[in-house]
Design a protein around this motif. Structure first.
Motif, PDB file in Angstrom:
ATOM      1  N   LEU A   1      27.062  34.152  40.687  1.00 50.25           N
ATOM      2  CA  LEU A   1      27.649  35.488  40.819  1.00 50.25           C
ATOM      3  C   LEU A   1      28.764  35.712  39.797  1.00 50.25           C
ATOM      4  CD1 LEU A   1      27.757  35.972  44.689  1.00 50.25           C
ATOM      5  CD2 LEU A   1      26.231  37.053  43.035  1.00 50.25           C
ATOM      6  N   THR A   2      29.541  34.690  39.525  1.00 43.53           N
ATOM      7  CA  THR A   2      30.587  34.806  38.509  1.00 43.53           C
ATOM      8  C   THR A   2      29.977  35.007  37.122  1.00 43.53           C
ATOM      9  OG1 THR A   2      32.015  33.383  39.826  1.00 43.53           O
ATOM     10  CG2 THR A   2      32.606  33.671  37.525  1.00 43.53           C
ATOM     11  N   ALA A   3      28.892  34.291  36.827  1.00 41.18           N
ATOM     12  CA  ALA A   3      28.211  34.470  35.537  1.00 41.18           C
ATOM     13  C   ALA A   3      27.627  35.874  35.424  1.00 41.18           C
ATOM     14  CB  ALA A   3      27.104  33.420  35.380  1.00 41.18           C
ATOM     15  N   TRP A   4      27.055  36.381  36.516  1.00 36.08           N
ATOM     16  CA  TRP A   4      26.501  37.739  36.516  1.00 36.08           C
ATOM     17  C   TRP A   4      27.602  38.765  36.256  1.00 36.08           C
ATOM     18  CZ3 TRP A   4      27.536  41.646  40.167  1.00 36.08           C
ATOM     19  CH2 TRP A   4      26.801  42.804  39.978  1.00 36.08           C
ATOM     20  N   LEU A   5      28.746  38.594  36.921  1.00 35.06           N
ATOM     21  CA  LEU A   5      29.853  39.526  36.743  1.00 35.06           C
ATOM     22  C   LEU A   5      30.379  39.483  35.306  1.00 35.06           C
ATOM     23  CD1 LEU A   5      31.695  41.562  38.163  1.00 35.06           C
ATOM     24  CD2 LEU A   5      33.215  39.660  38.683  1.00 35.06           C
ATOM     25  N   GLY A   6      30.518  38.291  34.756  1.00 33.81           N
ATOM     26  CA  GLY A   6      30.958  38.169  33.364  1.00 33.81           C
ATOM     27  C   GLY A   6      29.981  38.791  32.397  1.00 33.81           C
ATOM     28  N   PHE A   7      28.693  38.611  32.654  1.00 30.17           N
ATOM     29  CA  PHE A   7      27.664  39.224  31.807  1.00 30.17           C
ATOM     30  C   PHE A   7      27.759  40.748  31.877  1.00 30.17           C
ATOM     31  CE2 PHE A   7      23.498  40.647  30.572  1.00 30.17           C
ATOM     32  CZ  PHE A   7      23.097  39.743  29.604  1.00 30.17           C
ATOM     33  N   ALA A   8      27.911  41.283  33.091  1.00 32.09           N
ATOM     34  CA  ALA A   8      27.976  42.738  33.267  1.00 32.09           C
ATOM     35  C   ALA A   8      29.221  43.314  32.602  1.00 32.09           C
ATOM     36  CB  ALA A   8      27.962  43.082  34.755  1.00 32.09           C
ATOM     37  N   ILE A   9      30.355  42.663  32.765  1.00 35.28           N
ATOM     38  CA  ILE A   9      31.594  43.155  32.146  1.00 35.28           C
ATOM     39  C   ILE A   9      31.492  43.089  30.626  1.00 35.28           C
ATOM     40  CG2 ILE A   9      34.043  42.651  31.819  1.00 35.28           C
ATOM     41  CD1 ILE A   9      34.120  41.801  34.777  1.00 35.28           C
TER      42      ILE A   9
ATOM     43  N   THR B   1      21.854  20.190  50.231  1.00 34.67           N
ATOM     44  CA  THR B   1      23.120  19.462  50.322  1.00 34.67           C
ATOM     45  C   THR B   1      23.477  18.842  48.979  1.00 34.67           C
ATOM     46  OG1 THR B   1      22.689  18.968  52.642  1.00 34.67           O
ATOM     47  CG2 THR B   1      24.317  17.600  51.519  1.00 34.67           C
ATOM     48  N   LEU B   2      22.494  18.283  48.306  1.00 28.72           N
ATOM     49  CA  LEU B   2      22.739  17.647  47.016  1.00 28.72           C
ATOM     50  C   LEU B   2      23.156  18.670  45.964  1.00 28.72           C
ATOM     51  CD1 LEU B   2      22.528  14.970  45.421  1.00 28.72           C
ATOM     52  CD2 LEU B   2      20.192  15.598  44.894  1.00 28.72           C
ATOM     53  N   ALA B   3      22.544  19.848  45.983  1.00 24.32           N
ATOM     54  CA  ALA B   3      22.815  20.870  44.970  1.00 24.32           C
ATOM     55  C   ALA B   3      24.034  21.722  45.298  1.00 24.32           C
ATOM     56  CB  ALA B   3      21.600  21.773  44.809  1.00 24.32           C
ATOM     57  N   LYS B   4      24.566  21.609  46.507  1.00 24.87           N
ATOM     58  CA  LYS B   4      25.723  22.396  46.943  1.00 24.87           C
ATOM     59  C   LYS B   4      25.480  23.883  46.664  1.00 24.87           C
ATOM     60  CE  LYS B   4      28.819  18.546  46.467  1.00 24.87           C
ATOM     61  NZ  LYS B   4      29.924  17.931  45.786  1.00 24.87           N
ATOM     62  N   VAL B   5      24.592  24.450  47.453  1.00 26.83           N
ATOM     63  CA  VAL B   5      24.072  25.788  47.220  1.00 26.83           C
ATOM     64  C   VAL B   5      25.169  26.849  47.246  1.00 26.83           C
ATOM     65  CG1 VAL B   5      22.479  27.528  48.096  1.00 26.83           C
ATOM     66  CG2 VAL B   5      21.810  25.142  48.065  1.00 26.83           C
ATOM     67  N   ARG B   6      26.115  26.747  48.155  1.00 29.04           N
ATOM     68  CA  ARG B   6      27.154  27.789  48.239  1.00 29.04           C
ATOM     69  C   ARG B   6      28.009  27.829  46.969  1.00 29.04           C
ATOM     70  NH1 ARG B   6      30.117  26.920  53.767  1.00 29.04           N
ATOM     71  NH2 ARG B   6      29.990  24.800  53.035  1.00 29.04           N
ATOM     72  N   ILE B   7      28.333  26.667  46.427  1.00 28.43           N
ATOM     73  CA  ILE B   7      29.096  26.635  45.174  1.00 28.43           C
ATOM     74  C   ILE B   7      28.253  27.191  44.034  1.00 28.43           C
ATOM     75  CG2 ILE B   7      30.154  25.088  43.469  1.00 28.43           C
ATOM     76  CD1 ILE B   7      31.004  23.315  45.814  1.00 28.43           C
ATOM     77  N   THR B   8      26.966  26.844  44.026  1.00 24.40           N
ATOM     78  CA  THR B   8      26.070  27.340  42.983  1.00 24.40           C
ATOM     79  C   THR B   8      25.958  28.860  43.042  1.00 24.40           C
ATOM     80  OG1 THR B   8      24.823  25.275  43.033  1.00 24.40           O
ATOM     81  CG2 THR B   8      23.728  27.182  42.067  1.00 24.40           C
ATOM     82  N   ILE B   9      25.883  29.423  44.237  1.00 26.32           N
ATOM     83  CA  ILE B   9      25.808  30.881  44.367  1.00 26.32           C
ATOM     84  C   ILE B   9      27.075  31.522  43.812  1.00 26.32           C
ATOM     85  CG2 ILE B   9      25.806  32.765  46.060  1.00 26.32           C
ATOM     86  CD1 ILE B   9      23.843  31.059  47.706  1.00 26.32           C
ATOM     87  N   MET B  10      28.232  30.936  44.098  1.00 25.14           N
ATOM     88  CA  MET B  10      29.486  31.496  43.557  1.00 25.14           C
ATOM     89  C   MET B  10      29.499  31.446  42.033  1.00 25.14           C
ATOM     90  SD  MET B  10      32.562  30.441  46.167  1.00 25.14           S
ATOM     91  CE  MET B  10      32.558  28.757  45.652  1.00 25.14           C
ATOM     92  N   VAL B  11      29.014  30.353  41.456  1.00 28.80           N
ATOM     93  CA  VAL B  11      28.983  30.226  39.992  1.00 28.80           C
ATOM     94  C   VAL B  11      28.029  31.252  39.385  1.00 28.80           C
ATOM     95  CG1 VAL B  11      28.265  28.691  38.113  1.00 28.80           C
ATOM     96  CG2 VAL B  11      29.694  27.817  39.951  1.00 28.80           C
TER      97      VAL B  11
ATOM     98  N   MET C   1      21.621  33.450  34.254  1.00 26.79           N
ATOM     99  CA  MET C   1      21.820  33.087  35.658  1.00 26.79           C
ATOM    100  C   MET C   1      21.066  31.802  36.015  1.00 26.79           C
ATOM    101  SD  MET C   1      21.789  36.878  37.371  1.00 26.79           S
ATOM    102  CE  MET C   1      21.950  36.306  39.022  1.00 26.79           C
ATOM    103  N   ILE C   2      19.840  31.664  35.525  1.00 28.54           N
ATOM    104  CA  ILE C   2      19.080  30.432  35.796  1.00 28.54           C
ATOM    105  C   ILE C   2      19.762  29.235  35.138  1.00 28.54           C
ATOM    106  CG2 ILE C   2      16.908  29.239  35.291  1.00 28.54           C
ATOM    107  CD1 ILE C   2      15.494  31.919  35.734  1.00 28.54           C
ATOM    108  N   GLY C   3      20.219  29.399  33.900  1.00 29.00           N
ATOM    109  CA  GLY C   3      20.915  28.308  33.215  1.00 29.00           C
ATOM    110  C   GLY C   3      22.201  27.917  33.915  1.00 29.00           C
ATOM    111  N   SER C   4      22.947  28.903  34.383  1.00 34.14           N
ATOM    112  CA  SER C   4      24.185  28.598  35.114  1.00 34.14           C
ATOM    113  C   SER C   4      23.887  27.866  36.410  1.00 34.14           C
ATOM    114  CB  SER C   4      24.943  29.890  35.426  1.00 34.14           C
ATOM    115  OG  SER C   4      25.334  30.538  34.248  1.00 34.14           O
ATOM    116  N   ALA C   5      22.847  28.301  37.119  1.00 40.43           N
ATOM    117  CA  ALA C   5      22.486  27.651  38.383  1.00 40.43           C
ATOM    118  C   ALA C   5      22.045  26.210  38.154  1.00 40.43           C
ATOM    119  CB  ALA C   5      21.387  28.440  39.085  1.00 40.43           C
ATOM    120  N   LEU C   6      21.219  25.983  37.138  1.00 42.71           N
ATOM    121  CA  LEU C   6      20.751  24.623  36.867  1.00 42.71           C
ATOM    122  C   LEU C   6      21.891  23.705  36.435  1.00 42.71           C
ATOM    123  CD1 LEU C   6      17.366  25.334  35.054  1.00 42.71           C
ATOM    124  CD2 LEU C   6      17.705  24.443  37.366  1.00 42.71           C
ATOM    125  N   ALA C   7      22.795  24.226  35.613  1.00 45.58           N
ATOM    126  CA  ALA C   7      23.939  23.417  35.187  1.00 45.58           C
ATOM    127  C   ALA C   7      24.839  23.068  36.370  1.00 45.58           C
ATOM    128  CB  ALA C   7      24.735  24.155  34.111  1.00 45.58           C
TER     129      ALA C   7
END
Length: 110
Positions: free
Chosen positions: A57-65, A45-55, A92-98
Motif C-alpha cells: 500500500l505504501t508503494a502504491w501511494l508513492g507511485f500515485a503521488i 506466517t513466514l511471509a508476514k502478510v500484514r507487513i507485506t500489505i502495508m509495504v 506492487m508485485i516486486g515490492s510484495a516479493l521483496a
C-alpha cells in the motif's frame, strides 16, 4: 605457568576408548500429510502478510503521488494508461516479493 588440559572428546567411544563411527539418522516424516489450509497458514506466517500489505500500500501511494506530480509538472513517464497500470502492477508485485523474501530471511536469521 598453568598447563592447559586438552578438552575431552565429545565423540562417542567404545569400551576400548576408540571412537564409534558416526551415523546419520533419517529425518522423521510427519505421520499425516499437511493439509493445504495448514500449508497456507504456515506460508502466511513466514511471509508476514500484514507487513507485506502495508509495504504494498505504501508503494502504491508513492507511485500515485509521483505520477500525479509528474503529470502536473507537464510530463508523464507513461504514454498510455495501460502502460501506467502495467508499471503499477509490476511495482506492487516486486515490492510484495521483496518484502516477503526479507521476512522469510528474517525468520531464518532469528
Amino acid at each position: 605457568m598453568t598447563q592447559l588440559s586438552r578438552p575431552e572428546s565429545v565423540l562417542p567411544v567404545d569400551a576400548a576408548g576408540m571412537p564409534l563411527p558416526l551415523t546419520a539418522e533419517p529425518l522423521a516424516l510427519p505421520a499425516a500429510p499437511i493439509s493445504l489450509r495448514q500449508l497456507l497458514a504456515d506460508l502466511a506466517t513466514l511471509a508476514k502478510v500484514r507487513i507485506t500489505i502495508m509495504v504494498v500500500l505504501t508503494a502504491w501511494l508513492g507511485f500515485a503521488i509521483g505520477e500525479t506530480a509528474a503529470r502536473k509538472a507537464g510530463f508523464s513517464l507513461y504514454s498510455t494508461s495501460a502502460a501506467r497500470l502495467i508499471a503499477l502492477i509490476g511495482a506492487m508485485i516486486g515490492s510484495a516479493l521483496a518484502c516477503m523474501g526479507a521476512s522469510a530471511l528474517n525468520q531464518v536469521y532469528e
